[in-house]
Scaffold this motif. Structure first.
Motif, PDB file in Angstrom:
ATOM      1  N   ARG A  39       6.785 -15.089   5.973  1.00 24.59           N
ATOM      2  CA  ARG A  39       6.314 -13.763   5.548  1.00 24.59           C
ATOM      3  C   ARG A  39       6.460 -13.611   4.033  1.00 24.59           C
ATOM      4  O   ARG A  39       5.559 -13.096   3.350  1.00 24.59           O
ATOM      5  CB  ARG A  39       7.100 -12.663   6.276  1.00 24.59           C
ATOM      6  CG  ARG A  39       6.823 -11.254   5.741  1.00 24.59           C
ATOM      7  CD  ARG A  39       5.345 -10.890   5.866  1.00 24.59           C
ATOM      8  NE  ARG A  39       4.988  -9.783   4.987  1.00 24.59           N
ATOM      9  CZ  ARG A  39       5.158  -8.491   5.293  1.00 24.59           C
ATOM     10  NH1 ARG A  39       5.692  -8.158   6.462  1.00 24.59           N
ATOM     11  NH2 ARG A  39       4.790  -7.563   4.452  1.00 24.59           N
TER      12      ARG A  39
ATOM     13  N   VAL B  73      -0.921  -7.843   2.019  1.00 26.02           N
ATOM     14  CA  VAL B  73      -0.598  -8.338   3.363  1.00 26.02           C
ATOM     15  C   VAL B  73      -0.374  -7.115   4.253  1.00 26.02           C
ATOM     16  O   VAL B  73       0.565  -6.356   4.045  1.00 26.02           O
ATOM     17  CB  VAL B  73       0.654  -9.229   3.373  1.00 26.02           C
ATOM     18  CG1 VAL B  73       0.962  -9.688   4.804  1.00 26.02           C
ATOM     19  CG2 VAL B  73       0.474 -10.429   2.452  1.00 26.02           C
TER      20      VAL B  73
ATOM     21  N   VAL C 178       0.389  -5.593   7.978  1.00 27.40           N
ATOM     22  CA  VAL C 178       1.000  -5.949   9.255  1.00 27.40           C
ATOM     23  C   VAL C 178       0.459  -5.009  10.326  1.00 27.40           C
ATOM     24  O   VAL C 178       0.464  -3.790  10.159  1.00 27.40           O
ATOM     25  CB  VAL C 178       2.532  -5.840   9.189  1.00 27.40           C
ATOM     26  CG1 VAL C 178       3.159  -6.282  10.506  1.00 27.40           C
ATOM     27  CG2 VAL C 178       3.072  -6.663   8.030  1.00 27.40           C
TER      28      VAL C 178
ATOM     29  N   TYR D 201      -1.017 -10.550  10.763  1.00 31.32           N
ATOM     30  CA  TYR D 201      -1.026 -10.321   9.319  1.00 31.32           C
ATOM     31  C   TYR D 201      -2.473 -10.455   8.845  1.00 31.32           C
ATOM     32  O   TYR D 201      -3.148 -11.435   9.175  1.00 31.32           O
ATOM     33  CB  TYR D 201      -0.189 -11.365   8.582  1.00 31.32           C
ATOM     34  CG  TYR D 201       1.272 -11.409   8.946  1.00 31.32           C
ATOM     35  CD1 TYR D 201       2.105 -10.322   8.709  1.00 31.32           C
ATOM     36  CD2 TYR D 201       1.827 -12.563   9.514  1.00 31.32           C
ATOM     37  CE1 TYR D 201       3.461 -10.377   9.033  1.00 31.32           C
ATOM     38  CE2 TYR D 201       3.170 -12.630   9.831  1.00 31.32           C
ATOM     39  CZ  TYR D 201       3.988 -11.529   9.593  1.00 31.32           C
ATOM     40  OH  TYR D 201       5.318 -11.594   9.905  1.00 31.32           O
TER      41      TYR D 201
ATOM     42  N   CYS E  64      -4.428 -10.762   5.324  1.00 31.57           N
ATOM     43  CA  CYS E  64      -4.107 -11.056   3.930  1.00 31.57           C
ATOM     44  C   CYS E  64      -5.391 -11.121   3.100  1.00 31.57           C
ATOM     45  O   CYS E  64      -6.367 -11.766   3.513  1.00 31.57           O
ATOM     46  CB  CYS E  64      -3.372 -12.394   3.829  1.00 31.57           C
ATOM     47  SG  CYS E  64      -1.982 -12.557   4.965  1.00 31.57           S
TER      48      CYS E  64
END
Length: 203
Positions: free
Chosen positions: A165, A175, A177, A191, A193
Motif C-alpha cells: 500500500r 490511490v 480505496v 485500489y 490508482c
C-alpha cells in the motif's frame, strides 16, 4: 459466475504454482465488477489484465468494454493461457511476465492503454518485482488512465500488505480505496490508482 470447469482449472494452477496464484478461490462477481469499473464504456479503449487467472474479471470487463475496444491479458501460467484462449475468443491472451509489460504490448503494436486491471498476488512478490511491475504499468497508462488491483481484508494488517500500500502511494498521485466487498470469498477491497508519479520507488 465461476463455473465448475473454471474452479478445476484454478485449483490446478494453485497446485502447480501456489506462490504465483495467491488466492483460495477465483474472485467473485461483486469484486470483479468493481475492478471493471475503471474500464471506459465508450469509444475504443485498450484494457489490459495482469494475471487474469480463470477469467473472473475478464467476464466483467467484456460486459463493459465497447465493441470497438481492445482487451488484452498477460498470464504466466500456460494452462491458464489455454483456458482463457478457449473461453474468451475476444481476449488477446499474451503468455508472458507482467514485469515485461511494455515489451509484450509493443510486440502487439500497443503503446498505451486506458486501464490496467490486476489479479496478481502482490503480497507474495518481493518488493523489487512489485516495483518493476508498477513501473511498467505507469509507463503504459494514458494520462487519464487508471490502474486497479485488490487486497484481502484479513491480510491488510500484514507487513507485506502495508508495504505494498505504501508503494502504491509513492507510485501514484491518487490511490482510492473502495468499500469492503463482503460478498467476495474472502472479503476484499480494491485500489484505484491514477497519475503515475514515476518517482524513485516506482521508477
Amino acid at each position: 459466475m465461476t463455473t465448475f470447469h473454471d474452479l478445476r482449472v484454478f485449483l490446478g494452477a494453485v497446485r502447480r504454482q501456489p506462490a504465483a496464484v495467491g488466492a483460495i478461490a477465483p474472485s467473485g462477481p461483486a469484486l470483479a465488477g468493481l475492478l471493471a469499473t475503471v474500464v471506459p464504456s465508450t469509444g475504443a479503449p485498450t484494457v489490459v489484465e495482469l494475471g487474469p487467472g480463470t477469467g473472473s474479471a475478464t467476464r466483467a470487463v467484456q460486459r463493459r468494454i465497447p465493441a470497438a475496444g481492445r482487451h488484452l491479458a498477460v498470464e504466466l501460467d500456460s494452462t491458464l493461457v489455454g483456458h482463457l484462449r478457449s473461453s474468451y475468443p475476444r481476449l488477446d491472451v499474451i503468455h508472458g511476465d507482467a514485469a515485461e509489460l511494455g515489451k509484450l504490448l509493443a510486440d502487439r503494436g500497443v503503446e498505451e492503454v486506458d486501464a490496467v486491471i490486476s489479479g496478481l498476488p502482490w503480497a507474495l512478490f518481493p518488493q523489487d518485482l512489485q516495483r518493476a511491475i508498477l513501473r511498467q504499468v505507469g509507463a503504459v497508462l494514458t494520462p487519464a488512465g487508471a490502474f486497479t488491483t485488490f487486497a484481502y481484508v484479513h491480510a491488510l494488517g500484514m507487513k507485506q500488505a502495508r508495504q505494498f500500500r505504501a508503494l502504491l502511494d509513492r507510485s501514484f498521485d491518487e490511490v482510492i480505496v473502495s468499500r469492503v466487498v463482503w460478498a467476495n470469498v474472502p472479503p476484499a477491497i480494491s485500489y484505484v490508482c491514477r497519475r503515475p508519479t514515476m518517482g524513485d520507488d516506482a521508477g
